[in-house]
Design a protein around this motif. Structure first.
Motif, PDB file in Angstrom:
ATOM      1  N   HIS A  87       0.818  -1.213   0.000  1.00 10.24           N
ATOM      2  CA  HIS A  87       0.000   0.000   0.000  1.00 10.24           C
ATOM      3  C   HIS A  87       0.855   1.268   0.000  1.00 10.24           C
ATOM      4  CE1 HIS A  87      -3.202  -2.852   0.932  1.00 10.24           C
ATOM      5  NE2 HIS A  87      -4.033  -1.920   0.537  1.00 10.24           N
ATOM      6  N   LEU A  88       2.142   1.103  -0.202  1.00  9.46           N
ATOM      7  CA  LEU A  88       3.035   2.257  -0.354  1.00  9.46           C
ATOM      8  C   LEU A  88       3.748   2.194  -1.708  1.00  9.46           C
ATOM      9  CD1 LEU A  88       4.501   2.420   3.255  1.00  9.46           C
ATOM     10  CD2 LEU A  88       3.113   4.198   2.161  1.00  9.46           C
ATOM     11  N   LYS A  89       3.100   1.611  -2.696  1.00  6.98           N
ATOM     12  CA  LYS A  89       3.707   1.464  -4.013  1.00  6.98           C
ATOM     13  C   LYS A  89       3.916   2.800  -4.721  1.00  6.98           C
ATOM     14  CE  LYS A  89       2.359  -3.256  -5.200  1.00  6.98           C
ATOM     15  NZ  LYS A  89       1.558  -4.110  -6.115  1.00  6.98           N
ATOM     16  N   ASP A  90       3.185   3.817  -4.281  1.00  8.56           N
ATOM     17  CA  ASP A  90       3.306   5.117  -4.936  1.00  8.56           C
ATOM     18  C   ASP A  90       4.479   5.932  -4.417  1.00  8.56           C
ATOM     19  OD1 ASP A  90       1.911   5.229  -2.484  1.00  8.56           O
ATOM     20  OD2 ASP A  90       1.146   7.217  -2.961  1.00  8.56           O
ATOM     21  N   VAL A  91       5.235   5.386  -3.460  1.00  8.95           N
ATOM     22  CA  VAL A  91       6.396   6.096  -2.924  1.00  8.95           C
ATOM     23  C   VAL A  91       7.636   5.224  -3.133  1.00  8.95           C
ATOM     24  CG1 VAL A  91       4.940   7.198  -1.194  1.00  8.95           C
ATOM     25  CG2 VAL A  91       6.235   5.162  -0.567  1.00  8.95           C
ATOM     26  N   ARG A  92       8.789   5.797  -2.911  1.00  9.58           N
ATOM     27  CA  ARG A  92      10.036   5.034  -2.980  1.00  9.58           C
ATOM     28  C   ARG A  92      10.237   4.355  -1.636  1.00  9.58           C
ATOM     29  NH1 ARG A  92      14.807   8.758  -4.963  1.00  9.58           N
ATOM     30  NH2 ARG A  92      15.881   6.733  -4.912  1.00  9.58           N
ATOM     31  N   ILE A  93      10.045   3.060  -1.614  1.00  9.56           N
ATOM     32  CA  ILE A  93      10.103   2.328  -0.351  1.00  9.56           C
ATOM     33  C   ILE A  93      11.246   1.324  -0.385  1.00  9.56           C
ATOM     34  CG2 ILE A  93       8.378   0.634  -1.120  1.00  9.56           C
ATOM     35  CD1 ILE A  93       7.502   0.472   1.860  1.00  9.56           C
ATOM     36  N   MET A  94      11.932   1.212   0.741  1.00  8.82           N
ATOM     37  CA  MET A  94      12.962   0.195   0.932  1.00  8.82           C
ATOM     38  C   MET A  94      12.541  -0.651   2.125  1.00  8.82           C
ATOM     39  SD  MET A  94      17.011   0.580   1.896  1.00  8.82           S
ATOM     40  CE  MET A  94      17.321   1.561   0.438  1.00  8.82           C
ATOM     41  N   VAL A  95      12.473  -1.964   1.929  1.00 13.59           N
ATOM     42  CA  VAL A  95      12.052  -2.876   2.987  1.00 13.59           C
ATOM     43  C   VAL A  95      13.234  -3.743   3.398  1.00 13.59           C
ATOM     44  CG1 VAL A  95      10.437  -4.676   3.683  1.00 13.59           C
ATOM     45  CG2 VAL A  95       9.724  -2.941   2.026  1.00 13.59           C
ATOM     46  N   ALA A  96      13.565  -3.735   4.666  1.00 10.40           N
ATOM     47  CA  ALA A  96      14.617  -4.591   5.214  1.00 10.40           C
ATOM     48  C   ALA A  96      13.951  -5.790   5.886  1.00 10.40           C
ATOM     49  CB  ALA A  96      15.461  -3.818   6.222  1.00 10.40           C
ATOM     50  N   GLU A  97      14.260  -6.981   5.426  1.00 14.43           N
ATOM     51  CA  GLU A  97      13.719  -8.207   6.012  1.00 14.43           C
ATOM     52  C   GLU A  97      14.876  -9.158   6.299  1.00 14.43           C
ATOM     53  OE1 GLU A  97      12.212 -11.010   7.760  1.00 14.43           O
ATOM     54  OE2 GLU A  97      10.734  -9.480   7.201  1.00 14.43           O
ATOM     55  N   ILE A  98      15.032  -9.533   7.548  1.00 13.15           N
ATOM     56  CA  ILE A  98      16.177 -10.352   7.932  1.00 13.15           C
ATOM     57  C   ILE A  98      16.020 -11.814   7.528  1.00 13.15           C
ATOM     58  CG2 ILE A  98      15.369 -11.026  10.253  1.00 13.15           C
ATOM     59  CD1 ILE A  98      18.279 -10.317  11.203  1.00 13.15           C
ATOM     60  N   ASP A  99      14.778 -12.272   7.353  1.00 14.75           N
ATOM     61  CA  ASP A  99      14.512 -13.685   7.097  1.00 14.75           C
ATOM     62  C   ASP A  99      14.135 -13.911   5.632  1.00 14.75           C
ATOM     63  OD1 ASP A  99      13.695 -16.334   7.086  1.00 14.75           O
ATOM     64  OD2 ASP A  99      12.694 -16.198   9.026  1.00 14.75           O
ATOM     65  N   PRO A 100      14.989 -14.564   4.849  1.00 21.16           N
ATOM     66  CA  PRO A 100      14.644 -14.807   3.442  1.00 21.16           C
ATOM     67  C   PRO A 100      13.345 -15.584   3.261  1.00 21.16           C
ATOM     68  CG  PRO A 100      16.964 -15.323   3.859  1.00 21.16           C
ATOM     69  CD  PRO A 100      16.323 -15.093   5.200  1.00 21.16           C
ATOM     70  N   LEU A 101      13.022 -16.463   4.219  1.00 25.91           N
ATOM     71  CA  LEU A 101      11.793 -17.237   4.103  1.00 25.91           C
ATOM     72  C   LEU A 101      10.565 -16.334   4.177  1.00 25.91           C
ATOM     73  CD1 LEU A 101      10.303 -19.906   3.871  1.00 25.91           C
ATOM     74  CD2 LEU A 101      10.529 -20.186   6.358  1.00 25.91           C
ATOM     75  N   VAL A 102      10.587 -15.346   5.068  1.00 24.52           N
ATOM     76  CA  VAL A 102       9.461 -14.414   5.162  1.00 24.52           C
ATOM     77  C   VAL A 102       9.296 -13.639   3.847  1.00 24.52           C
ATOM     78  CG1 VAL A 102       8.582 -12.345   6.323  1.00 24.52           C
ATOM     79  CG2 VAL A 102       9.582 -14.199   7.669  1.00 24.52           C
ATOM     80  N   ALA A 103      10.407 -13.182   3.277  1.00 22.77           N
ATOM     81  CA  ALA A 103      10.350 -12.463   2.009  1.00 22.77           C
ATOM     82  C   ALA A 103       9.749 -13.338   0.909  1.00 22.77           C
ATOM     83  CB  ALA A 103      11.736 -11.977   1.616  1.00 22.77           C
TER      84      ALA A 103
END
Length: 249
Positions: A87-103
């Motif tokens: 729901h933030l596709k209209d902005v420049r977003i960077m997501v940090a996710e530590i767990d590759p499985l969650v991603a």
């Protein structure tokens, strides 16, 4: 009726994805992401995939867009099912996710299609960014023990405050027990060391000491909102608490 779609143990957590015909008393078809703590980490209405089911993402999105109408760049720690990022596709977003499985789960089971996810520790990745470039920083990260401690310390808040724009907003989604929660009081006091304005919100519960979703938000400028847009969250004023410092080895 519950149908298990996935149950795996990653390096960081035990993770389940299941479908159910009832969620929080509502009938339908829902897909749920859950960690070992049994707390719901994300949910999708399979009949209305764009709908945001959980209250805290709705409240966070409102507070962020209310505070920064011309939203440009957002940094988020914790991918989960991908609801906030989607729901933030209209902005420049960077997501940090530590767990590759969650991603992977957010894409495979919840339809996240963005290309913004970076695998790694959110604090480290945020520290690599330039000062003052983010209009919003969202902390929505959980382990089996709750919010990771290195994302709730004075050291982390100093990093986040430095990387926010002058009008930016820091938002934390945490689990707590309301206004009398000692840890929430400590979080609030610690954030006030680096932010001019700090506000705390909670979902109401039948029992005052039950654990529930809470939000702590901070900014260098006043935070304004209208209660009927906060998805049921109510502002509370925790007492003064101790300061949370980084653990030393």
């Amino acid at each position: 009726m519950r149908r298990l779609l996935l149950h795996e143990r990653s390096r960081y957590s035990e993770i389940s994805v299941y479908e159910t015909d009832e969620l929080y008393g509502e009938r339908g078809l829902f897909r749920v992401l859950q960690f070992a703590s049994e707390a719901v980490q994300g949910a999708m209405d399979m009949n209305q995939p764009a709908r945001i089911i959980l209250e805290y993402p709705r409240a966070m999105l409102y507070l962020l867009r209310q505070h920064v109408p011309a939203l440009g760049r957002v940094f988020m720690i914790g991918q989960g099912a991908g609801t906030l990022a989607s729901h933030l596709k209209d902005v420049r977003i960077m997501v940090a996710e530590i767990d590759p499985l969650v991603a992977e789960i957010s894409r495979t089971y919840f339809g996240y299609s963005g290309d913004s996810v970076r695998i790694g520790d959110g604090r480290y990745l945020l520290e690599q960014e330039n000062p003052g470039i983010f209009d919003g920083i969202i902390v929505d990260a959980f382990s089996e023990q709750g919010t990771p401690s290195h994302l709730t310390s004075l050291g982390f808040f100093q990093i986040a405050a430095e990387r926010l724009s002058p009008e930016g907003l820091l938002l934390l989604n945490v689990f707590g027990r309301g206004a009398d929660d000692t840890w929430v009081a400590a979080l609030t006091s610690t954030l006030r060391e680096v932010m001019t304005c700090v506000r705390v919100f909670t979902l109401p519960t039948d029992q005052p000491h039950d654990q529930r979703n809470m939000m702590i938000v901070g900014s260098h400028k006043p935070i304004t909102y209208q209660t009927h847009h906060t998805a049921g969250f109510e502002e509370i004023k925790p007492r003064a608490g101790y300061l949370i410092h980084d653990r030393t080895s």
